[in-house]
Write a protein that holds these residues in place. Structure first.
Motif, PDB file in Angstrom:
ATOM      1  N   ASN A  23      39.344  49.657  37.537  1.00  0.00           N
ATOM      2  CA  ASN A  23      40.740  49.279  37.735  1.00  0.00           C
ATOM      3  C   ASN A  23      40.978  48.652  39.101  1.00  0.00           C
ATOM      4  OD1 ASN A  23      41.580  50.222  35.191  1.00  0.00           O
ATOM      5  ND2 ASN A  23      41.759  52.326  35.964  1.00  0.00           N
ATOM      6  N   PRO A  47      32.877  47.936  35.240  1.00  0.00           N
ATOM      7  CA  PRO A  47      34.296  47.884  34.852  1.00  0.00           C
ATOM      8  C   PRO A  47      35.112  48.888  35.667  1.00  0.00           C
ATOM      9  CG  PRO A  47      32.886  47.947  32.917  1.00  0.00           C
ATOM     10  CD  PRO A  47      31.990  48.217  34.094  1.00  0.00           C
ATOM     11  N   GLN A  93      33.945  42.810  28.642  1.00  0.00           N
ATOM     12  CA  GLN A  93      34.910  43.893  28.507  1.00  0.00           C
ATOM     13  C   GLN A  93      36.268  43.426  28.005  1.00  0.00           C
ATOM     14  OE1 GLN A  93      34.220  47.281  29.048  1.00  0.00           O
ATOM     15  NE2 GLN A  93      32.148  46.408  28.983  1.00  0.00           N
ATOM     16  N   SER A  94      36.523  42.127  28.008  1.00  0.00           N
ATOM     17  CA  SER A  94      37.834  41.626  27.582  1.00  0.00           C
ATOM     18  C   SER A  94      37.722  40.163  27.196  1.00  0.00           C
ATOM     19  CB  SER A  94      38.866  41.785  28.704  1.00  0.00           C
ATOM     20  OG  SER A  94      38.563  40.919  29.791  1.00  0.00           O
ATOM     21  N   TRP A 121      35.961  38.545  35.834  1.00  0.00           N
ATOM     22  CA  TRP A 121      34.761  39.377  35.793  1.00  0.00           C
ATOM     23  C   TRP A 121      34.685  40.241  34.540  1.00  0.00           C
ATOM     24  CZ3 TRP A 121      30.198  38.901  37.226  1.00  0.00           C
ATOM     25  CH2 TRP A 121      29.307  39.977  37.212  1.00  0.00           C
ATOM     26  N   ASN A 122      35.783  40.869  34.149  1.00  0.00           N
ATOM     27  CA  ASN A 122      35.754  41.686  32.933  1.00  0.00           C
ATOM     28  C   ASN A 122      35.449  40.836  31.704  1.00  0.00           C
ATOM     29  OD1 ASN A 122      36.214  44.171  34.124  1.00  0.00           O
ATOM     30  ND2 ASN A 122      38.431  44.076  33.867  1.00  0.00           N
ATOM     31  N   THR A 123      35.850  39.587  31.729  1.00  0.00           N
ATOM     32  CA  THR A 123      35.516  38.668  30.637  1.00  0.00           C
ATOM     33  C   THR A 123      34.028  38.361  30.635  1.00  0.00           C
ATOM     34  OG1 THR A 123      37.705  37.664  30.833  1.00  0.00           O
ATOM     35  CG2 THR A 123      36.030  36.417  29.637  1.00  0.00           C
ATOM     36  N   THR A 125      36.941  35.637  41.073  1.00  0.00           N
ATOM     37  CA  THR A 125      35.924  36.445  40.389  1.00  0.00           C
ATOM     38  C   THR A 125      34.886  36.964  41.375  1.00  0.00           C
ATOM     39  OG1 THR A 125      36.231  35.203  38.327  1.00  0.00           O
ATOM     40  CG2 THR A 125      34.179  36.429  38.580  1.00  0.00           C
TER      41      THR A 125
END
Length: 293
Positions: free
Chosen positions: A119, A117, A140-141, A134-136, A106
Motif C-alpha cells: 500500500n 505488492p 497485480q492489477s 508497478w502493480n500492473t 514507476t
C-alpha cells in the motif's frame, strides 16, 4: 558480421550494432554483480519508439506493424520492453496499456517502496503525465491508465489519441507502409495478409500497391489536415481496417477528449537549427557546442 546468415547489408549493420549494445549491457550487468549490487537491482530495458523506415532506415523491421519512427502508426509508437531482477519471479508477459511517461513514477515507487505488492504510495510527484504502473507490471492489477495522448503537433496540425482499444488519428499521421522482412514470400503475403475482396483491399481509401520487392504501402497523401481515422488496435494491431464510419460516437468522444489536451498544450519552444552543432564539427560526436546556455 552475420555474413552468410543475413542477406541484406543494412540489416547486418543494424544487427552488428545491436550485438555491440548487448556486449555493453553485459559489461554493466557484470559490474553490478562484481560489486554486489545485482541482487538488489531491477534492470529495465525498453525502446522509446519503433524502427526508422524510409531513406533513414538501417535495416529496422517493424513488420507486421504499420509505419515506423516519427509516425503515429503502431510501428512507430508500440515498442517492446523487458524487466529482469533477482527480486522478481520471471516468465511473465504483460500487454497492459503503458506510456513512456509512466516510467518515472514507476521507478520512483520501486526505489521508495520496493518490488513487493504494498500500500506504499511513494513520494508525491505533483502534476505529471505519468502514473505508477508497478502493480500492473507485476500482474497485480490492470493498467493504471485508460488513455494517453500519442502526440499533438501544433505546427503540423495533427494529433493522435489512444483510449482503451481505440486509436484516433487526426490529420497526417506520417507514412504508413507495411515493410516485410526481405526474405518474405510475397505470394503468400498477398494471399494471407492482403485481402483480395475489393471492399477490404482498400484501406483508408488507399489501395495497396507493391513498390519493387521491398515495400508494400498505400499511396502517400500530404493534405490530410481534417482527415480522421479510427482503429481498434486490440483486434487490429496492424491497422488494416479503418472503422471511423462504423463508430461515429467513439470518434466524437475521442475528438472531444483530444480537444481537452489541445486546450492544455503550451506553445512549442522549438529553436532554429544551428549548423555549429553539427556532429561533423566534432569528429562525428554529438556534444555541447555553446560555451554558455
Amino acid at each position: 558480421m552475420y555474413e552468410g546468415i543475413v542477406k541484406d547489408k543494412t540489416r547486418r549493420t543494424l544487427l552488428a550494432m545491436v550485438t555491440a549494445l548487448d556486449d555493453i549491457v553485459k559489461s554493466v550487468v557484470d559490474t553490478l554483480k562484481d560489486s554486489g549490487l545485482w541482487e538488489n537491482t531491477v534492470f529495465i530495458f525498453f525502446a522509446d519508439n519503433g524502427g526508422q523506415l524510409g531513406i533513414f532506415s538501417i535495416g529496422q523491421i517493424n513488420y507486421p506493424l504499420r509505419g515506423g519512427k516519427a509516425t503515429y502508426w503502431e510501428g512507430g509508437i508500440r515498442s517492446a520492453s523487458f524487466i529482469h531482477s533477482p527480486l522478481l519471479q520471471g516468465g511473465q508477459v504483460n500487454g497492459e496499456l503503458m506510456h513512456v511517461t509512466d516510467w518515472l513514477p514507476t521507478i520512483t515507487h520501486i526505489g521508495a517502496c520496493g518490488v513487493e505488492p504494498t500500500n506504499c504510495t511513494g513520494p508525491e510527484l505533483a502534476n505529471i503525465d505519468g502514473v505508477n504502473q508497478w502493480n500492473t507490471i507485476i500482474g497485480q492489477s490492470k493498467s493504471a491508465r485508460t488513455e494517453f495522448l500519442v502526440n499533438y503537433d501544433q505546427e503540423q496540425n495533427n494529433a493522435a489519441l489512444r483510449m482503451g482499444k481505440w486509436k484516433l488519428l487526426q490529420g497526417n499521421p506520417g507514412r504508413g507502409p507495411w515493410v516485410p522482412p526481405p526474405e518474405i514470400n510475397y505470394r503468400k503475403y498477398k494471399e494471407n495478409v492482403l485481402s483480395t475482396t475489393p471492399e477490404e483491399k482498400v484501406m483508408d481509401g488507399w489501395e495497396f500497391e507493391i513498390r519493387g520487392e521491398q515495400e508494400i504501402k498505400a499511396p502517400w497523401r500530404t493534405k490530410l489536415t481534417d482527415k480522421v481515422q479510427l482503429y481498434d488496435v486490440e483486434s487490429d494491431p496492424y491497422e488494416k481496417h479503418e472503422v471511423s464510419k462504423d463508430n461515429p460516437e467513439v470518434v466524437q468522444q475521442m475528438l472531444e477528449r483530444l480537444q481537452v489536451y489541445k486546450d492544455a498544450a503550451v506553445p512549442p519552444g522549438n529553436k532554429p537549427s544551428d549548423p555549429n552543432a553539427n556532429p561533423d564539427n566534432f569528429g562525428g560526436v554529438w556534444t555541447p557546442w555553446l560555451e554558455t546556455c
